[in-house]
Design an enzyme around this catalytic site. Structure first.
Site, PDB file in Angstrom:
ATOM      1  N   ARG A 262       0.842  -1.195   0.000  1.00  0.00           N
ATOM      2  CA  ARG A 262       0.000   0.000   0.000  1.00  0.00           C
ATOM      3  C   ARG A 262       0.880   1.248   0.000  1.00  0.00           C
ATOM      4  O   ARG A 262       1.886   1.306   0.709  1.00  0.00           O
ATOM      5  CB  ARG A 262      -0.928   0.022   1.223  1.00  0.00           C
ATOM      6  CG  ARG A 262      -1.932  -1.122   1.205  1.00  0.00           C
ATOM      7  CD  ARG A 262      -2.869  -1.072   2.389  1.00  0.00           C
ATOM      8  NE  ARG A 262      -3.685  -2.285   2.434  1.00  0.00           N
ATOM      9  CZ  ARG A 262      -4.536  -2.586   3.420  1.00  0.00           C
ATOM     10  NH1 ARG A 262      -4.676  -1.759   4.428  1.00  0.00           N
ATOM     11  NH2 ARG A 262      -5.228  -3.709   3.382  1.00  0.00           N
ATOM     12  N   ARG A 277       2.628   1.003  10.192  1.00  0.00           N
ATOM     13  CA  ARG A 277       2.077   1.440   8.905  1.00  0.00           C
ATOM     14  C   ARG A 277       3.178   1.373   7.858  1.00  0.00           C
ATOM     15  O   ARG A 277       3.979   2.284   7.723  1.00  0.00           O
ATOM     16  CB  ARG A 277       1.517   2.856   9.036  1.00  0.00           C
ATOM     17  CG  ARG A 277       0.571   3.255   7.911  1.00  0.00           C
ATOM     18  CD  ARG A 277      -0.034   4.620   8.177  1.00  0.00           C
ATOM     19  NE  ARG A 277      -0.857   4.625   9.368  1.00  0.00           N
ATOM     20  CZ  ARG A 277      -2.147   4.270   9.389  1.00  0.00           C
ATOM     21  NH1 ARG A 277      -2.739   3.878   8.272  1.00  0.00           N
ATOM     22  NH2 ARG A 277      -2.836   4.302  10.516  1.00  0.00           N
ATOM     23  N   GLU A 349      -5.878  -1.383  15.809  1.00  0.00           N
ATOM     24  CA  GLU A 349      -6.568  -2.340  14.932  1.00  0.00           C
ATOM     25  C   GLU A 349      -5.601  -3.411  14.443  1.00  0.00           C
ATOM     26  O   GLU A 349      -4.486  -3.119  14.007  1.00  0.00           O
ATOM     27  CB  GLU A 349      -7.158  -1.614  13.725  1.00  0.00           C
ATOM     28  CG  GLU A 349      -7.859  -2.539  12.738  1.00  0.00           C
ATOM     29  CD  GLU A 349      -7.878  -1.983  11.320  1.00  0.00           C
ATOM     30  OE1 GLU A 349      -7.888  -2.797  10.379  1.00  0.00           O
ATOM     31  OE2 GLU A 349      -7.854  -0.754  11.157  1.00  0.00           O
ATOM     32  N   SER A 352      -9.943  -6.336  10.543  1.00  0.00           N
ATOM     33  CA  SER A 352     -11.189  -5.678  10.164  1.00  0.00           C
ATOM     34  C   SER A 352     -11.986  -6.681   9.345  1.00  0.00           C
ATOM     35  O   SER A 352     -11.515  -7.160   8.309  1.00  0.00           O
ATOM     36  CB  SER A 352     -10.880  -4.424   9.334  1.00  0.00           C
ATOM     37  OG  SER A 352     -12.035  -3.650   9.123  1.00  0.00           O
ATOM     38  N   ARG A 391       1.320  -6.759  12.552  1.00  0.00           N
ATOM     39  CA  ARG A 391       0.767  -6.171  13.783  1.00  0.00           C
ATOM     40  C   ARG A 391       0.675  -7.215  14.897  1.00  0.00           C
ATOM     41  O   ARG A 391       0.779  -6.866  16.072  1.00  0.00           O
ATOM     42  CB  ARG A 391      -0.582  -5.523  13.489  1.00  0.00           C
ATOM     43  CG  ARG A 391      -0.449  -4.305  12.588  1.00  0.00           C
ATOM     44  CD  ARG A 391      -1.656  -3.410  12.592  1.00  0.00           C
ATOM     45  NE  ARG A 391      -1.377  -2.192  11.842  1.00  0.00           N
ATOM     46  CZ  ARG A 391      -2.116  -1.086  11.892  1.00  0.00           C
ATOM     47  NH1 ARG A 391      -3.184  -1.036  12.676  1.00  0.00           N
ATOM     48  NH2 ARG A 391      -1.793  -0.023  11.178  1.00  0.00           N
TER      49      ARG A 391
END
Length: 427
Positions: A262, A277, A349, A352, A391
């Site tokens: 990303r 991130r 988070e 999801s 994560r």
């Protein structure tokens, strides 16, 4: 993608749903576009009918030896042909305009989704486990990793730029162990089929899974026009594209452990330290393809599967349902699972899980058929992280850290670590 027929019949419902998402009303513009397209299609059809009729009249005129009438009809057919070509070109333009307008329209939230503007309005569903009492001031994962000599951001930046990491030694193995553990759990106990999909996809796959055109800036594109996957959701979901699936064989459940890519467009200044991130990260993705009647039940099941990963690892977490303003573009309803990070003294988070209804299925023409029926209908699709491996590594490091900077390996991972029980700095 939403159904334009539904929008024509329920304009107020569309605008109310968009208002919940904090977006402007669109029904009037969309209905006007559709009416213009439908009106033009009618004109083109009338031209086609007249051309066909005139072509038949030419034969009759020739049979009657009425050359003047035949010549006039031929001239009319030639003119109609030119008008049809122009009309069909205009029809394609109108089709594309409506298609684009629909493609940037978000999904309709389910009625049960809480109203809200942003993450502050998300609603906690449950907490599992307890925050650990480490007995000392906890460090963040990057402090631990760098002190161990197994997490190198500086060398990664020299070869790739910001938001990349090099893991080495037992810490690299720990990340690999997490991915293997998750796949074994989901395939062995949760009924998912392991898939090793392509990491590069074409425009159709990215569009069909609602990543284009909305999120083009957040994707990496290759020089030959393909896209690096932002998540394995894209290839796993697109496996159903153009298919007619037998409903007695649904749901289809897939799991994949892949690298994800990303650009993190719009995230400048956020989470600049550490691995939270990254441009490249590892994730185990879960995807389900099912029927409209079972998709909400499947959503709860998928979320429970993701939660089981954290429970087995002994990590404290909470699950929240996202409000209308914080929900993703293609989702009808989303649960976020947030793991506790002692080093940050915060929940972050880690998964999801979303139910999308037929939103993606319409874009990629994925349908199903009941046994004995001729009619088909669009399937429902779901996707969720089961979970983000990078994560999870952060969470394990921060929750299992010791005062001397070593990291205890959770029991669930020791088999995958060759029996290693603690990660320590080597001399």
């Amino acid at each position: 993608m939403l159904d334009i027929k539904w929008i024509r019949e329920n304009p107020a419902a569309l605008d109310a749903a968009l208002e919940k998402r904090g977006a402007e009303a669109q029904s009037s513009r969309l209905v006007a576009l559709d009416e213009a397209r439908r009106s033009h299609v009618g004109l083109v059809q009338a031209l086609q009918e007249r051309r066909n009729a005139a072509s038949k009249e030419i034969g009759k005129a020739m049979a009657a030896k009425d050359q003047a009438a035949a010549d006039a009809l031929k001239a009319e057919v030639a003119k109609l042909k030119d008008e049809l070509q122009a009309g069909e070109a205009k029809e394609r333009e109108l089709d594309e305009e409506l298609k684009h307008a629909l493609s940037v329209l978000p999904n309709i939230p389910l009625d049960e989704v809480p109203l809200g503007a942003d993450e502050a309005d998300n609603v906690e569903v449950r907490k599992v486990g307890e925050k650990p009492d480490l007995g000392f001031e906890p460090k963040e994962h990057f402090e631990l990793g760098e002190a161990l000599g197994m997490m190198d951001f500086e060398r990664a930046a020299k070869m790739s730029g910001a938001r990349f990491t090099i893991l080495s030694g037992p810490l690299a193995r720990l990340e690999r162990a997490l991915g293997q553990f998750m796949l074994d759990l989901h395939t062995g106990e949760h009924g998912y089929t392991e898939v090793n999909p392509p990491l590069l996809v074409n425009d159709a796959a990215a569009y069909g899974t609602d990543k284009l055109p909305k999120f083009g800036d957040d994707l990496f594109r290759t020089t030959d026009g393909r896209w690096l996957i932002p998540t394995a959701e894209v290839p796993l979901t697109y496996m159903a594209a153009g298919e007619i699936l037998a409903e007695d064989e649904l749901p289809k459940r897939y799991a994949a452990h892949t690298a994800c890519f990303r650009s993190e467009a719009g995230s400048a200044g956020r989470d600049t330290r550490g691995m939270l991130r990254q441009h490249q990260f590892s994730k185990v993705e879960l995807v389900s393809v099912t029927t409209p009647e079972t998709s909400l039940e499947e959503h709860e099941r998928m979320t429970a599967s993701a939660e089981a990963v954290l429970t087995r690892l002994g990590l404290h977490f909470r699950t929240v349902v996202l409000c209308t303003g914080d929900m993703g573009f293609g989702a009808q309803k989303t649960y976020d699972i947030e793991v506790w990070l002692p080093g940050q003294n915060a929940y972050r988070e880690i998964s999801s899980c979303s139910v999308c209804g037929d939103f993606q299925a319409r874009r990629m023409n994925a349908r199903s058929r009941k046994p004995g029926d001729k009619a088909t209908r669009f399937v429902h699709t779901l996707n969720g992280s089961g979970v983000a491996v990078g994560r999870a590594l952060i969470a394990v490091m921060e929750n299992y850290q010791n005062a001397d900077g070593s990291i205890t390996v959770p029991d669930a991972l020791r088999f995958y670590m060759g029996g290693l029980s603690k990660i320590e700095k080597t001399a």
